[in-house]
Motif scaffolding. Sequence first.
Motif, PDB file in Angstrom:
ATOM      1  N   LEU A 283       0.810  -1.219   0.000  1.00 33.17           N
ATOM      2  CA  LEU A 283       0.000   0.000   0.000  1.00 33.17           C
ATOM      3  C   LEU A 283       0.842   1.266   0.000  1.00 33.17           C
ATOM      4  N   THR A 284       2.081   1.166   0.494  1.00 34.41           N
ATOM      5  CA  THR A 284       2.922   2.369   0.575  1.00 34.41           C
ATOM      6  C   THR A 284       3.969   2.419  -0.528  1.00 34.41           C
ATOM      7  N   GLN A 285       3.804   1.611  -1.573  1.00 35.00           N
ATOM      8  CA  GLN A 285       4.722   1.725  -2.708  1.00 35.00           C
ATOM      9  C   GLN A 285       4.709   3.164  -3.220  1.00 35.00           C
ATOM     10  N   GLY A 286       5.875   3.697  -3.472  1.00 37.20           N
ATOM     11  CA  GLY A 286       5.999   5.102  -3.842  1.00 37.20           C
ATOM     12  C   GLY A 286       6.503   5.941  -2.693  1.00 37.20           C
ATOM     13  N   ALA A 287       6.388   5.396  -1.472  1.00 34.23           N
ATOM     14  CA  ALA A 287       6.891   6.096  -0.284  1.00 34.23           C
ATOM     15  C   ALA A 287       7.817   5.186   0.505  1.00 34.23           C
ATOM     16  N   HIS A 288       8.510   4.264  -0.194  1.00 26.97           N
ATOM     17  CA  HIS A 288       9.462   3.378   0.473  1.00 26.97           C
ATOM     18  C   HIS A 288      10.765   4.128   0.762  1.00 26.97           C
ATOM     19  N   GLY A 289      11.589   3.492   1.593  1.00 27.48           N
ATOM     20  CA  GLY A 289      12.860   4.111   1.955  1.00 27.48           C
ATOM     21  C   GLY A 289      12.671   5.137   3.061  1.00 27.48           C
ATOM     22  N   GLU A 290      13.750   5.833   3.399  1.00 23.64           N
ATOM     23  CA  GLU A 290      13.685   6.864   4.434  1.00 23.64           C
ATOM     24  C   GLU A 290      12.879   8.049   3.921  1.00 23.64           C
ATOM     25  N   GLN A 291      11.829   8.392   4.662  1.00 27.64           N
ATOM     26  CA  GLN A 291      10.934   9.459   4.243  1.00 27.64           C
ATOM     27  C   GLN A 291      10.789  10.486   5.369  1.00 27.64           C
ATOM     28  N   ASP A 292      10.621  11.734   4.974  1.00 28.42           N
ATOM     29  CA  ASP A 292      10.172  12.772   5.896  1.00 28.42           C
ATOM     30  C   ASP A 292       8.662  12.835   5.743  1.00 28.42           C
ATOM     31  N   PHE A 293       7.926  12.307   6.745  1.00 34.50           N
ATOM     32  CA  PHE A 293       6.476  12.237   6.614  1.00 34.50           C
ATOM     33  C   PHE A 293       5.845  13.625   6.478  1.00 34.50           C
ATOM     34  N   LEU A 294       6.520  14.634   6.996  1.00 32.31           N
ATOM     35  CA  LEU A 294       5.981  15.990   6.886  1.00 32.31           C
ATOM     36  C   LEU A 294       6.109  16.514   5.459  1.00 32.31           C
ATOM     37  N   GLY A 295       6.897  15.807   4.626  1.00 35.02           N
ATOM     38  CA  GLY A 295       7.050  16.208   3.242  1.00 35.02           C
ATOM     39  C   GLY A 295       6.169  15.433   2.280  1.00 35.02           C
ATOM     40  N   LEU A 296       5.270  14.586   2.794  1.00 39.66           N
ATOM     41  CA  LEU A 296       4.326  13.875   1.947  1.00 39.66           C
ATOM     42  C   LEU A 296       3.321  14.866   1.352  1.00 39.66           C
ATOM     43  N   PRO A 297       2.549  14.461   0.347  1.00 33.88           N
ATOM     44  CA  PRO A 297       1.549  15.381  -0.221  1.00 33.88           C
ATOM     45  C   PRO A 297       0.689  16.055   0.837  1.00 33.88           C
ATOM     46  N   ARG A 298       0.366  15.331   1.891  1.00 34.12           N
ATOM     47  CA  ARG A 298      -0.203  15.933   3.103  1.00 34.12           C
ATOM     48  C   ARG A 298       0.729  15.565   4.250  1.00 34.12           C
ATOM     49  N   ALA A 299       1.142  16.525   5.027  1.00 38.31           N
ATOM     50  CA  ALA A 299       2.046  16.244   6.147  1.00 38.31           C
ATOM     51  C   ALA A 299       1.400  15.215   7.074  1.00 38.31           C
ATOM     52  N   PHE A 300       2.225  14.307   7.596  1.00 40.29           N
ATOM     53  CA  PHE A 300       1.674  13.198   8.384  1.00 40.29           C
ATOM     54  C   PHE A 300       2.596  12.866   9.550  1.00 40.29           C
ATOM     55  N   ALA A 301       2.001  12.436  10.649  1.00 42.78           N
ATOM     56  CA  ALA A 301       2.742  11.892  11.791  1.00 42.78           C
ATOM     57  C   ALA A 301       1.803  10.954  12.536  1.00 42.78           C
ATOM     58  N   CYS A 302       2.363   9.973  13.215  1.00 41.55           N
ATOM     59  CA  CYS A 302       1.520   9.032  13.951  1.00 41.55           C
ATOM     60  C   CYS A 302       2.114   8.753  15.317  1.00 41.55           C
ATOM     61  N   ALA A 303       1.295   8.180  16.178  1.00 38.71           N
ATOM     62  CA  ALA A 303       1.687   7.935  17.565  1.00 38.71           C
ATOM     63  C   ALA A 303       1.872   6.448  17.810  1.00 38.71           C
ATOM     64  N   ALA A 304       2.902   6.105  18.582  1.00 37.80           N
ATOM     65  CA  ALA A 304       3.141   4.744  19.056  1.00 37.80           C
ATOM     66  C   ALA A 304       3.520   4.832  20.527  1.00 37.80           C
ATOM     67  N   THR A 305       3.721   3.677  21.154  1.00 41.27           N
ATOM     68  CA  THR A 305       4.069   3.638  22.579  1.00 41.27           C
ATOM     69  C   THR A 305       5.377   2.901  22.768  1.00 41.27           C
ATOM     70  N   ASP A 306       6.298   3.494  23.514  1.00 43.68           N
ATOM     71  CA  ASP A 306       7.547   2.833  23.885  1.00 43.68           C
ATOM     72  C   ASP A 306       7.209   1.795  24.951  1.00 43.68           C
ATOM     73  N   LEU A 307       7.305   0.520  24.603  1.00 42.73           N
ATOM     74  CA  LEU A 307       6.881  -0.548  25.503  1.00 42.73           C
ATOM     75  C   LEU A 307       7.709  -0.590  26.778  1.00 42.73           C
ATOM     76  N   GLU A 308       8.980  -0.242  26.686  1.00 40.41           N
ATOM     77  CA  GLU A 308       9.863  -0.310  27.852  1.00 40.41           C
ATOM     78  C   GLU A 308       9.636   0.847  28.808  1.00 40.41           C
ATOM     79  N   ARG A 309       9.430   2.064  28.274  1.00 41.44           N
ATOM     80  CA  ARG A 309       9.311   3.254  29.117  1.00 41.44           C
ATOM     81  C   ARG A 309       7.872   3.702  29.336  1.00 41.44           C
ATOM     82  N   GLY A 310       6.941   3.160  28.551  1.00 42.95           N
ATOM     83  CA  GLY A 310       5.553   3.556  28.701  1.00 42.95           C
ATOM     84  C   GLY A 310       5.275   4.969  28.249  1.00 42.95           C
ATOM     85  N   GLN A 311       6.061   5.486  27.323  1.00 43.37           N
ATOM     86  CA  GLN A 311       5.919   6.864  26.866  1.00 43.37           C
ATOM     87  C   GLN A 311       5.406   6.906  25.430  1.00 43.37           C
TER      88      GLN A 311
END
Length: 720
Positions: A117-145
Amino acid sequence: MALVLAGGGARGLAHIGVIRRLEELGLPVDLVCGTSMGALVGGLWSMGWSGRELDSLARHIDWLGSFVDQPAHHRLIGNARFLDRPDGLRLEVERGQIRPPGQIFHGTKVELLLSDLTQGAHGEQDFLGLPRAFACAATDLERGQAVYLDHGSLGRALRASMSMPSIFQPVEIDGRVLVDGGLVQNLPTDLALRLGAELIIAVDLPVHLRPLDELGSLVAVAEQSRQILSLAQETQAGRLADLVVRPAVSRFGLMDFEAVDSLILRGYEAMRAAEPRLLALLAERGVPLGLRSPPERLSLPDTLWLASLSVEGRSTISLERAERLLGLKRGDLFSPRDVSRRVRTFISSGLAQRAGYQIILVNPGEPCKPGRHPAAGLLLEVDGPGQAWLDVTPSYTEHDQVRLGVTLDWDRVLGPGSRIRWDGRFGTDLHLALEAWRSSSHSSGFYLHPFSHFSSEDVEVGGSGHRSLAVYELNRADLGLGAGLVLRRGARLEAQAATEWTKARPQLADSTWTVTRERAHAAALRLDVDTRNALDFPTHGFELGAEARLLDPIGRRSRTFTRGWLHTRIWHSFDGWFRAAGGARSTAARDAGNLPRWPGLLTVELGGLAGRGFRGELSTPYFFPFGGWPEMPGFEFRELWVPEVAAGWLGLRLWLGRNLSLLPVAAVSHTRGGLLEPEDRSDLGLGLELATRTYLGPLKLAVGSQPGEPAFIYLRFGWD
């Protein structure tokens, strides 16, 4: 302007309906932030997928099949199909320690889906430089942050954001072990503020806490735990948004992907209901509508020139072997779509536990000269197999009482494409086996198969229950070597040579019986065919096993005994109604080997077997055992002990609901030349099976009986 999308499993498909309405309004969204399913939908929209394309995608993906790690059984290639035998409860074995798995799914198919689904955006990407700027949230399992991902591999970031603990394997990014962002930031409005959003539209997914009687599965408990964690934080996060849209999806569960139509519609309706507030808010801020054309979707050219091929990950696959498996080498022209198919074939070979891929353009901004194709590098991310696991299969029958099956599988000990298996069955009878398979190469299909078996069992001669005419203890062992060739997809031919030892000791018999000891050389030729679409409950396909065996007793005047054996099972479903109800999804689901179960789906199951001794003096240990569920349902296992047998059975599996089926079955048999009953004999057996599919494996409860005989019970957790 920012759009913030919450996580919520299948409920997150409602985001697609929201996006479709926003596109119709021409809302100029500059930034998208999301968590879990919100990250997946938002990430694809950010790279240029339109709302209409997302809608079509969601309706045609086999979501549940994409979560199952095991490749579809009928897609396995080479010898992997015949070694594909996972049992019920699977335990991981590492460094001499046995432990339960840390998650239900490793996420192998999910990673491949995200790569596609992400063909065309493979490799190291700056998500803020996509056609629409993007960022997502995850959780650090070790630190709970909370961890905010705005660069790197887009597919990997989406995979991390949706990795619910205990359901999916965590993802390691930049030295941190990441899981579902919903644990700490399910509605990441704070992330949008950090990235400078001046106006925030948040799409929250209301939850419904289930009563205790509905928390009967691991998935249900995990979902409830996640929802409890998100309740308080989403209330606080919603206060940071200028507008909160709440689709009416609280009654849908984490895995209710079959309700995709309703979920998308509810998202669309919720956005329409919020339009008056949205338009008033935009007018107050002076934000114009419909002034921007939709961004162009990031994609790859249809044909690329392979500039480089590299392999990363925990695997011993060499670059040369990877080239052979993929059928690609440097300098070849290839299609990005074709790479996806080749990598799936790679996994289906059994040589990898996980395989993802990235196609990276060498000079993405440089225009191509006429007649030349863009250069690209192909990166394979391969793990394993290199793993040992222990399968535990409990069962109960009238003959064995409680029976425990234990199978230890160990991959890659002899190199890629190999497996060592230790198999034990413990009950009234004892069966032990140690076998290994070593493939010479992926392309040739040739393999070696050393093996050793031992069994100790009490054999009932002539009948079962009160009809048993004799009982003796049979101990048997063999040691041999097989060499096989995979003929085509779903078929193999193997020749074996072995030495066998047998000892038969009377337990209950006429006084003229004596202890029999025998040693023999054996040679066998075996053909196996398997086209089933699933292991647990096939709905299409067939399997066939045929064997010719030559026994040459050592030290006996009667030199040889030859026997033949044939066994087949066929499955066919009358799924016209199902096709009409499921449409295109039925084909996709069947292709994934995870056909959704709908009331009314009827599967016809046919089975047959035949065995005969052709010449030579037949010794007791080489008689044909007969009966048992599921090989011959309706007959108790080892009910007959004869040199010649033919039998068949017919069953009609009716799906009562999703993952619940009822199978009535009738079987007939005809035997000749029994040890103590030499006359011909015909029998009828009847059975009824109630079966269900669980996240840990199939569960089957069956009752069988013959006219005038007591019924027997069969209960098994795991594959047959």
